[in-house]
Write an enzyme that holds these catalytic residues in place. Structure first.
Site, PDB file in Angstrom:
ATOM      1  NE  ARG A  47      27.352   1.665   0.513  1.00 47.47           N
ATOM      2  CZ  ARG A  47      26.619   2.001   1.555  1.00 47.47           C
ATOM      3  NH1 ARG A  47      25.956   3.128   1.578  1.00 47.47           N
ATOM      4  NH2 ARG A  47      26.552   1.209   2.582  1.00 47.47           N
TER       5      ARG A  47
ATOM      6  CD  GLN B 202      30.565   6.503  -1.186  1.00 49.89           C
ATOM      7  OE1 GLN B 202      31.327   5.538  -1.328  1.00 49.89           O
ATOM      8  NE2 GLN B 202      29.936   6.747  -0.053  1.00 49.89           N
TER       9      GLN B 202
ATOM     10  N   GLY C  69      20.716   6.935   2.168  1.00 51.15           N
ATOM     11  CA  GLY C  69      21.596   5.858   2.604  1.00 51.15           C
ATOM     12  C   GLY C  69      22.631   5.493   1.554  1.00 51.15           C
TER      13      GLY C  69
ATOM     14  N   GLY D 297      25.283   7.078   0.728  1.00 49.95           N
ATOM     15  CA  GLY D 297      26.653   7.418   1.111  1.00 49.95           C
ATOM     16  C   GLY D 297      27.072   8.787   0.604  1.00 49.95           C
ATOM     17  CE  LYS D 298      21.948  12.192   0.078  1.00 51.01           C
ATOM     18  NZ  LYS D 298      21.274  10.907  -0.020  1.00 51.01           N
ATOM     19  CB  SER D 299      28.141  11.852   4.683  1.00 45.54           C
ATOM     20  OG  SER D 299      26.776  11.686   4.911  1.00 45.54           O
TER      21      SER D 299
ATOM     22  CB  CYS E 162       7.803  -4.714 -10.060  1.00 46.84           C
ATOM     23  SG  CYS E 162       9.411  -4.289  -9.395  1.00 46.84           S
TER      24      CYS E 162
ATOM     25  CB  CYS F 185       9.012  -9.661  -8.384  1.00 39.04           C
ATOM     26  SG  CYS F 185       8.942  -8.088  -9.242  1.00 39.04           S
TER      27      CYS F 185
HETATM   28  N1  LIG Z   1      31.931   3.200   0.468  1.00 40.55           N
HETATM   29  C1  LIG Z   1      31.209   2.767   1.487  1.00 40.55           C
HETATM   30  N2  LIG Z   1      31.292   1.503   1.897  1.00 40.55           N
HETATM   31  C2  LIG Z   1      30.542   1.039   2.926  1.00 40.55           C
HETATM   32  N3  LIG Z   1      29.697   1.804   3.643  1.00 40.55           N
HETATM   33  C3  LIG Z   1      29.576   3.084   3.288  1.00 40.55           C
HETATM   34  C4  LIG Z   1      30.313   3.639   2.207  1.00 40.55           C
HETATM   35  N4  LIG Z   1      29.975   4.919   2.104  1.00 40.55           N
HETATM   36  C5  LIG Z   1      29.070   5.179   3.069  1.00 40.55           C
HETATM   37  N5  LIG Z   1      28.837   4.085   3.777  1.00 40.55           N
HETATM   38  C6  LIG Z   1      27.882   3.933   4.905  1.00 40.55           C
HETATM   39  O1  LIG Z   1      26.580   4.108   4.386  1.00 40.55           O
HETATM   40  C7  LIG Z   1      25.736   4.668   5.368  1.00 40.55           C
HETATM   41  C8  LIG Z   1      24.946   5.801   4.763  1.00 40.55           C
HETATM   42  O2  LIG Z   1      25.794   6.856   4.426  1.00 40.55           O
HETATM   43  P1  LIG Z   1      25.306   8.381   4.448  1.00 40.55           P
HETATM   44  O3  LIG Z   1      24.780   8.728   5.799  1.00 40.55           O
HETATM   45  O4  LIG Z   1      26.372   9.193   3.908  1.00 40.55           O
HETATM   46  O5  LIG Z   1      24.084   8.268   3.468  1.00 40.55           O
HETATM   47  P2  LIG Z   1      23.274   9.448   2.855  1.00 40.55           P
HETATM   48  O6  LIG Z   1      23.311   9.258   1.402  1.00 40.55           O
HETATM   49  O7  LIG Z   1      23.745  10.740   3.395  1.00 40.55           O
HETATM   50  O8  LIG Z   1      21.819   9.084   3.385  1.00 40.55           O
HETATM   51  P3  LIG Z   1      20.654  10.078   3.861  1.00 40.55           P
HETATM   52  O9  LIG Z   1      20.187  10.797   2.653  1.00 40.55           O
HETATM   53  O10 LIG Z   1      19.625   9.142   4.390  1.00 40.55           O
HETATM   54  O11 LIG Z   1      21.228  10.952   4.909  1.00 40.55           O
HETATM   55  C9  LIG Z   1      26.637   5.103   6.498  1.00 40.55           C
HETATM   56  O12 LIG Z   1      26.489   4.162   7.539  1.00 40.55           O
HETATM   57  C10 LIG Z   1      28.029   5.026   5.933  1.00 40.55           C
HETATM   58  O13 LIG Z   1      28.991   4.692   6.901  1.00 40.55           O
END
Ligand SMILES: Nc1ncnc2c1ncn2[C@@H]1O[C@H](COP(=O)(O)OP(=O)(O)OP(=O)(O)O)[C@@H](O)[C@H]1O
Length: 907
Positions: free
Chosen positions: A147, A150, A170, A172-174, A527, A564
Site C-alpha cells: 500500500r 510501504q 490506517g 499501514g505504517k506497521s 468539499c 460534493c
Molecule cells: N499492503 C496491505 N494490504 C492490505 N492491508 C494492509 C496492508 N498493509 C497494512 N494493511 C492493513 O491495514 C490496517 C492498518 O495498518 P496499520 O495498523 O499498520 O496502520 P497505521 O498506519 O499504523 O495506522 P495508525 O496510525 O492508525 O496506527 C491493518 O489492518 C493492516 O493489516
C-alpha cells in the site's frame, strides 16, 4: 525524590537480587550434580557386586566375553552414528553461516557512502531483495500488494537508511518496518507511546507467527525475564532457537531502565541491533500537539548507537515539528525517496487524503430517540451486516445510545458499550466479540481507538460533534483501514454547538477547536477533503500538498463527500436575508446587554419572547411575546420592532444555523457559567459585532457592513429532489464507488418497501405537554404564551410514552398541542408552503390546521389547506379527538376548517 532515580535504584536492586538468585541456583545445581554422581556410582558398585555374585553362579567366562564383544560392536556403531550426526551438524552450521553472511550483505549498506553515483529510487521494485520482500508480504502477512509507500519504506529499511515516513492513520505504517525486520539479522526495537497499542501489535504479530516481545510496565516478571534472557543470549552469540525479530517498548523504558540500556549495548556490540523505529514520532517535538517528555530523551539512541538506523513514523508531522524531531534525534538532512541521495534521511510522505472514506454530515433530529431512530434506519439500510463504531461525547451517552439502538432495532443491531469506566475484562471481551463480528456496533467514547486495529470497519458514526476536528479526523479514520470503501457519518444540529462548547470550555484552545468543528459541520458546500486540508494547514501547519494524490491536487474536490454530491439546487444562500437577520440578532443581543442561551437569543429575535437569564435586561420594558423566567430569574424581553426593525423572518432552525455562522465568523462569542453540575453556555456579541450594529438596518439592506452569508440545505428542494428517500442515507459506501451514481442517494430496499408518507414525515403524533418551567436548560426552547393543559397525551401512528423531547417541549410551548412531524420544526412547516401544519392550542385550547400558512400566501394556500385538511389532516385530528374524549374545541384563526376538523372542548 526523582522518580527516575527511584526506578534506577529498584532496577539495581533487582539486578543484585537476580545475580544472588542465579548464584544460589548454580550452587544448588552443582551440589545436586555432585550428589547424583555419587549416588549413581555407589548404585553401580552395588549392582556390579550383585551381578558378579549371580553370574558367578550361572555364567562362564566365555559368556561374559561374548557379551563384551556385543557391547563393543554397539559402541562402534554408535560412534559411527555420532560421526555421521556430527558431519550433518557441520554441514548445517556451514549453511547457516553462509546464509547469515548473505543476509549480512543485505544488512550492510549498499550505497555509495561518498555520495557519488546515481540517485536511488526507493519506490522501485528492482532491488535484489524485492522478490523476497513480495514473497514474505504474502506468506507472512497475507497481503498481495503493498500500500501507498510501504514498499519504498521497506527498501530504504533494507538499505539501512534513516527514514521519516508520514502516512495517514490506517495507512499501514506497521508493515513497513515489520516486514524488513523479518528479513534482516538482529532485532528491530520499536518505541511506541501506549501499552495498549503495543499489546495489540504484538498480538497481531503472534497471530502471524512472528517472534515479537514487549517490555512495558504491563509485562509480567516472568515474561520480561524470558525476553531479557533471550536478548542476552542473542548478544552473546550462543543463541539457540529463533531470534527475537521485534521488541516493543515504551519510551520510558529506554529513558529510565539501565538494565534495558545495558541489554541494548550488548546487542549493539554483537551487531544484533537492526533498527530503531519510533512510532508517533511527532511526540518527540515540543512544538507538536502530542509532545511527550520521554520521547525527547530518545536523543540518547543516536548518541549511544550512532550507526543504528532510525525510522520515524507519524500520521501528521507539520514542517516545524519534523525539523525539531530531526534535530532531537540527530537525523541528517532530508532526501526525497524517489530520487534519494546516497546519504541523508529518506523522506516518505503520502497523501493524508483517504479516498475510500466517504464523509457525510447528516441533520440530527431533535428528539434523542428520533436521532437514534435515524441511526438505526441508516445502519439497517446501508450496513445491515457490517461492523461499525458510534462515537458519543460522554460515557452516559454511550450507554443510552447502545440501549436505545438495541431496543429500537428490536435486537437486530447488536451493540456494545466501551468507555473508560468499563472494567478491563469486559473491554477485552467486547473487543474480541467485535473483532469476531458477534457485536456489530460499539458505542464508545474516544477511549475506544488507540490500539484498536480492525480492518473492516465499514462505518463510523458520530452521534454528536467531536470536540475538535483533529479528534474527528482520527476517530472517523478508524473506518476502512483495509482500504475498502467506508462511511464516516456525523449527525449534527445547531443546538449541539453549546454542548461541545460546554465540554471544551476548560481546555486550552478548546473553544477555537470546537468552533473549527462547528465550521466543518455547518458547511454545506465546501468539499470535506479541502476543509480538512485547510484546517490542518492552519492549525498544525501541515502542508496543503499533504492532501494531494498522484491523480489530484489538494484543491480538486473529492467528488464523493456529502457536499460534493449534494445537488446545487438544494443549497440555499440566504444572502441579504442572512445579513439583515444577522444585524437583527446582534442588535437584540446588544440591547439585552447580557448573556443569552442560543435558544433565548433566537426566540427574542424572532419575537417569541423568552430569555430568562441571570440579570434583568436593561430597558426591557416594552415586551412583545413575554418570556418565561425560571425560578428566581429575571425575564429578558425586548421590543424587536424598535430594536431590530422587526422580527427575524427565519425558521428557528435557520436562525440557529445563522447563530452558529455568527459564532464561527466571530460576530458572536461564547461565555460560560460553571455550576456544580454543568457549565452553562451563553452567547454574547463579540467586538466584531460592531461591524454590523454600527449601521442602520437600511444601510445593511443597501449592502453596507461586513460581507456575510449563510448557506443551508433547502429542505423543500432537497425533498423534492429525493422525495422517495426517507432516510438521509449517505448510502452504503459500497454504492459510492461510482461518483456519478453517488450524486444522489437511492432509497434502500427497506425504504422502497415502506409506504411513502408525504414529504419527510415519518411519524405523526399529537402531543399535549405543559410548557417547561426549567429555564436553565440551554436549549429548552421557546417561551410561548400557552397556559398548558396538563399531562402530555400522545396519539398517532407511533406515539411514545417517554418524556418530551426538546422539540416536543418547544412545540408544546408554542401552543399546547402540536401534531408534528418528528423530524421537523414547526417553523419549517410555516415556511414551506406545500407542507401542512396542525396545532392544537390550549387556552388557545384550540385545534388549528393550516396548510401553507406561511406569511403572505393567504388565499391560495388557504384553499389548498382546506383540501389538505380534508384529505390529510382529518385522520390525525380524528385520533386527537378520540384521544381527548371530546374535550377540545378546534378552531383556527388562520383559516376556516371543515366541520369535520372541529373538536369541542367541553370545559
Ligand atoms: N499492503 C496491505 N494490504 C492490505 N492491508 C494492509 C496492508 N498493509 C497494512 N494493511 C492493513 O491495514 C490496517 C492498518 O495498518 P496499520 O495498523 O499498520 O496502520 P497505521 O498506519 O499504523 O495506522 P495508525 O496510525 O492508525 O496506527 C491493518 O489492518 C493492516 O493489516
Amino acid at each position: 525524590m526523582d522518580p527516575n532515580q527511584v526506578i534506577h535504584d529498584v532496577e539495581e536492586e533487582d539486578d543484585i537480587r537476580n545475580r544472588e538468585e542465579e548464584d544460589m541456583a548454580l550452587a544448588l545445581r552443582l551440589s545436586l550434580q555432585d550428589y547424583n554422581a555419587r549416588q549413581a556410582s555407589s548404585k553401580a558398585a552395588a549392582t556390579n557386586g550383585q551381578a558378579r555374585a549371580s553370574s558367578s553362579k550361572e555364567r562362564t567366562v566365555e559368556d561374559i566375553a561374548a557379551e563384551i564383544r556385543e557391547f563393543e560392536e554397539k559402541k562402534a556403531k554408535l560412534a559411527a552414528e555420532a560421526a555421521r550426526v556430527e558431519s550433518c551438524l557441520q554441514v548445517l552450521y556451514q549453511e547457516m553461516e553462509e546464509k547469515q553472511r548473505a543476509e549480512s550483505a543485505v544488512f550492510a549498506p549498499r550505497r555509495d557512502t561518498k555520495g557519488k553515483g546515481k540517485a536511488l529510487d526507493y519506490n522501485s521494485s528492482a532491488f535484489e531483495w524485492s522478490g523476497a520482500l513480495q514473497a514474505k508480504l504474502e506468506s507472512v502477512f497475507g497481503h498481495n500488494v503493498f500500500r501507498l509507500c510501504q514498499e519504498g519504506i521497506c527498501n530504504a529499511n533494507m538499505d539501512r537508511r534513516d527514514i521519516v515516513a508520514i502516512m495517514p492513520t490506517g495507512g499501514g505504517k506497521s508493515l513497513s518496518y515489520q516486514l524488513p525486520a523479518l528479513m534482516q539479522p538482529g532485532c528491530t526495537l520499536v518505541i511506541s507511546p501506549l501499552v495498549a497499542l503495543i499489546s495489540d501489535q504484538v498480538m497481531h504479530l503472534h497471530e502471524v507467527k512472528v517472534d515479537a516481545v514487549m517490555l512495558t510496565g504491563g509485562t509480567s516478571r516472568e515474561e520480561s525475564d524470558r525476553a531479557f534472557k533471550r536478548l542476552q543470549a542473542m548478544a552473546s552469540g550462543h543463541f539457540v532457537g529463533p531470534e527475537i525479530k521485534l521488541c516493543y517498548v515504551t519510551p520510558e523504558k529506554i529513558a529510565s531502565s539501565k538494565k534495558f540500556q545495558a541489554a541494548l549495548d550488548k546487542l549493539h556490540k554483537a551487531r544484533k541491533l537492526a533498527r530503531f523505529v519510533i512510532d508517533e514520532a511527532h511526540c518527540v517535538s515540543s512544538l507538536g500537539h502530542d509532545f511527550r517528555p520521554d520521547y525527547q530523551k530518545l536523543s540518547i539512541l543516536r548518541e549511544r548507537f550512532p550507526d543504528v538506523p532510525i525510522l520515524a513514523l507519524s500520521a501528521t508531522c507539520p514542517a516545524q515539528v519534523l525539523a525539531d524531531l530531526r534535530k532531537t534525534l540527530r537525523m541528517p538532512k532530508l532526501t526525497m525517496a524517489s530520487a534519494a541521495d546516497h546519504d541523508g534521511t529518506v523522506l516518505f510522505s503520502t497523501s493524508l487524503y483517504r479516498k475510500n472514506l466517504h464523509y457525510h454530515v447528516l441533520p440530527k433530529p431533535a428528539g434523542s430517540n428520533d436521532s437514534i431512530a435515524a441511526m438505526r434506519d441508516y445502519i439497517l439500510s446501508n450496513h445491515p451486516n457490517d461492523t461499525g463504531i458510534i462515537y458519543c461525547l460522554t460515557k452516559k451517552d454511550t450507554e443510552s445510545v447502545a440501549e436505545a439502538l438495541t431496543t429500537l432495532s428490536e435486537g437486530e443491531i447488536k451493540t456494545g458499550v466501551y468507555h473508560a469506566d468499563v472494567p478491563d475484562a469486559v473491554k477485552d471481551m467486547l473487543h474480541r466479540q467485535w473483532r469476531e463480528g458477534r457485536v456489530k456496533v460499539v458505542c464508545a467514547t474516544i477511549a475506544f481507538g488507540l490500539g484498536i486495529d480492525k480492518g473492516d470497519v465499514r462505518f463510523v458514526i458520530h452521534h454528536t460533534l467531536s470536540k475538535s476536528l483533529d479528534g474527528f479526523y482520527q476517530e472517523s479514520g478508524r473506518a476502512g483501514r483495509d482500504g475498502k470503501d467506508a462511511d464516516c457519518v456525523l449527525y449534527y444540529r445547531a443546538q449541539d454547538a453549546t454542548r461541545i462548547a460546554s465540554l471544551t470550555y476548560s481546555e486550552r484552545g478548546g473553544q477555537e477547536k470546537a468552533l473549527a468543528m462547528l465550521a466543518f459541520a455547518s458547511d454545506v458546500e465546501e468539499c470535506r477533503k479541502i476543509q480538512f486540508a485547510n484546517y490542518f494547514n492552519k492549525s498544525s501547519k501541515v502542508s496543503m500538498d499533504s492532501w494531494a494524490t498522484s491523480e489530484e491536487d489538494t484543491l480538486t474536490r473529492c467528488g464523493h463527500c456529502d457536499n460534493c454530491t449534494r445537488p446545487p439546487e438544494t443549497v440555499e444562500h440566504l444572502g441579504a436575508r442572512a445579513r439583515v437577520a444577522a444585524w437583527q440578532l446582534l442588535r437584540v443581543a446588544e440591547e439585552v446587554g447580557r448573556e443569552l442561551t442560543m435558544a433565548q437569543l433566537c426566540d427574542l429575535a424572532r419575537g417569541l419572547g423568552g430569555g430568562g437569564g441571570k440579570e434583568k435586561a436593561p430597558d426591557a420594558a416594552k415586551s412583545r411575546g413575554k418570556g418565561r423566567g425560571g425560578k428566581g430569574k429575571e425575564k429578558a424581553s425586548v421590543d424587536v420592532h424598535e430594536v431590530a426593525g422587526g422580527k427575524v423572518e427565519l425558521s428557528r432552525e435557520q436562525t440557529e444555523t445563522l447563530c452558529v455562522r455568527l459564532l464561527v465568523e466571530g460576530f458572536l462569542a461564547l461565555s460560560f457559567s460553571p455550576t456544580s453540575y454543568t457549565v452553562n453556555v451563553y452567547l454574547k456579541p463579540a467586538p466584531k459585532a460592531g461591524l454590523f450594529t454600527a449601521h442602520e438596518r437600511a444601510d445593511i439592506e443597501r449592502g453596507k457592513g461586513p460581507a456575510f452569508d449563510c448557506a443551508l440545505v433547502n429542505k423543500k428542494a432537497a425533498r423534492a429532489r429525493k422525495c422517495a428517500a426517507l432516510g438521509p442515507g449517505p448510502g452504503s459506501a459500497k454504492k459510492d464507488k461510482d461518483k456519478a451514481a453517488a450524486s444522489t442517494w437511492s432509497p434502500s430496499e427497506k425504504e422502497k418497501e415502506k409506504p411513502k408518507p408525504r414529504g419527510k414525515r415519518k411519524r405523526i403524533e399529537v402531543s399535549l405537554t405543559p410548557p417547561s418551567t426549567d429555564d436553565e436548560k440551554d436549549d429548552g426552547g421557546g417561551h410561548g404564551t400557552g397556559a398548558g393543559v396538563g399531562a402530555g397525551v400522545g396519539v398517532g401512528a407511533e406515539a411514545d410514552d417517554e418524556a418530551p423531547t426538546d422539540e416536543e417541549r418547544y412545540k408544546a410551548e408554542m401552543g399546547g398541542f402540536v401534531v408534528s412531524d418528528s423530524d421537523s420544526d414547526i417553523e419549517d412547516w410555516k415556511s414551506e408552503d406545500d407542507e401542512w401544519q396542525t396545532s392544537l392550542r390550549g387556552r388557545g385550547r384550540r385545534v388549528s390546521a393550516a396548510a401553507g400558512a406561511g406569511a403572505g400566501n393567504a388565499k391560495d394556500a388557504q384553499a389548498q389547506a382546506k383540501e389538505k385538511a380534508k384529505g390529510n389532516l382529518a385522520p390525525p385530528l380524528k385520533r386527537a379527538r378520540k384521544s381527548l374524549n371530546g374535550r377540545a374545541v378546534a378552531s383556527s384563526s388562520s383559516r376556516t376548517l371543515s366541520e369535520d376538523d372541529v373538536i369541542e372542548i367541553s370545559d
